[in-house]
Design a protein around this motif. Structure first.
Motif, PDB file in Angstrom:
ATOM      1  N   VAL A  12       6.692   9.015  -3.327  1.00 56.89           N
ATOM      2  CA  VAL A  12       6.203   8.100  -2.293  1.00 56.89           C
ATOM      3  C   VAL A  12       6.542   8.693  -0.929  1.00 56.89           C
ATOM      4  O   VAL A  12       7.698   8.962  -0.630  1.00 56.89           O
ATOM      5  N   ALA A  26       4.668   3.822   2.871  1.00 61.76           N
ATOM      6  CA  ALA A  26       4.393   2.524   2.264  1.00 61.76           C
ATOM      7  C   ALA A  26       4.285   1.463   3.340  1.00 61.76           C
ATOM      8  O   ALA A  26       4.958   1.535   4.364  1.00 61.76           O
ATOM      9  N   LYS A  27       3.416   0.476   3.079  1.00 63.23           N
ATOM     10  CA  LYS A  27       3.255  -0.656   3.981  1.00 63.23           C
ATOM     11  C   LYS A  27       3.243  -1.926   3.139  1.00 63.23           C
ATOM     12  O   LYS A  27       2.377  -2.082   2.275  1.00 63.23           O
ATOM     13  N   LYS A  77      -2.643  14.178  -2.369  1.00 64.42           N
ATOM     14  CA  LYS A  77      -2.080  12.963  -1.772  1.00 64.42           C
ATOM     15  C   LYS A  77      -3.051  11.817  -2.049  1.00 64.42           C
ATOM     16  O   LYS A  77      -4.274  12.023  -2.056  1.00 64.42           O
ATOM     17  N   SER A  78      -2.527  10.616  -2.299  1.00 65.35           N
ATOM     18  CA  SER A  78      -3.402   9.474  -2.560  1.00 65.35           C
ATOM     19  C   SER A  78      -2.765   8.184  -2.061  1.00 65.35           C
ATOM     20  O   SER A  78      -1.578   8.135  -1.773  1.00 65.35           O
ATOM     21  N   THR A  79      -3.587   7.147  -1.984  1.00 68.06           N
ATOM     22  CA  THR A  79      -3.128   5.825  -1.563  1.00 68.06           C
ATOM     23  C   THR A  79      -3.526   4.811  -2.624  1.00 68.06           C
ATOM     24  O   THR A  79      -4.675   4.810  -3.085  1.00 68.06           O
ATOM     25  N   ARG A 138       0.889  -1.164   0.000  1.00 68.19           N
ATOM     26  CA  ARG A 138       0.000   0.000   0.000  1.00 68.19           C
ATOM     27  C   ARG A 138       0.926   1.212   0.000  1.00 68.19           C
ATOM     28  O   ARG A 138       1.749   1.374   0.896  1.00 68.19           O
ATOM     29  N   VAL A 139       0.804   2.028  -1.023  1.00 72.66           N
ATOM     30  CA  VAL A 139       1.721   3.148  -1.241  1.00 72.66           C
ATOM     31  C   VAL A 139       0.955   4.463  -1.105  1.00 72.66           C
ATOM     32  O   VAL A 139      -0.107   4.631  -1.704  1.00 72.66           O
ATOM     33  N   ILE A 140       1.510   5.384  -0.328  1.00 71.83           N
ATOM     34  CA  ILE A 140       0.942   6.721  -0.195  1.00 71.83           C
ATOM     35  C   ILE A 140       1.823   7.667  -0.998  1.00 71.83           C
ATOM     36  O   ILE A 140       3.033   7.720  -0.797  1.00 71.83           O
ATOM     37  N   THR A 141       1.197   8.367  -1.940  1.00 67.48           N
ATOM     38  CA  THR A 141       1.942   9.316  -2.769  1.00 67.48           C
ATOM     39  C   THR A 141       1.548  10.737  -2.389  1.00 67.48           C
ATOM     40  O   THR A 141       0.394  11.016  -2.072  1.00 67.48           O
ATOM     41  N   GLU A 165      -2.675   0.502  -4.062  1.00 63.86           N
ATOM     42  CA  GLU A 165      -2.004  -0.780  -3.852  1.00 63.86           C
ATOM     43  C   GLU A 165      -1.195  -1.067  -5.104  1.00 63.86           C
ATOM     44  O   GLU A 165      -1.715  -1.005  -6.214  1.00 63.86           O
TER      45      GLU A 165
END
Length: 66
Positions: free
Chosen positions: A19, A22-23, A56-58, A10-13, A60
């Protein structure tokens, strides 16, 4: 040639497409600490709000480590 190992995170940009978090979610092989660090090298086109402003977005993101 090796096909590599498939990972997912799971990436948060950020609004610039970089980036910022990230998890790790899944790996098809053994855990690889280098794989988690690779996520921070990714760059994306920024997500846009309804008015066309970068936000900002999340997401996968699956990725292959060779």
């Amino acid at each position: 040639a090796s096909e590599g190992e498939l990972y997912s995170a799971r990436v948060i940009t950020g609004a610039e497409g970089d980036v910022v978090g990230a998890k790790p979610l899944h790996s098809a092989g053994p855990e690889d600490p280098d794989a988690a660090n690779m996520i921070f090298r990714f760059r994306y086109a920024p997500a846009l709000d309804d008015d066309g402003h970068p936000i900002k977005s999340t997401i996968e993101q699956p990725f292959l480590v060779q």
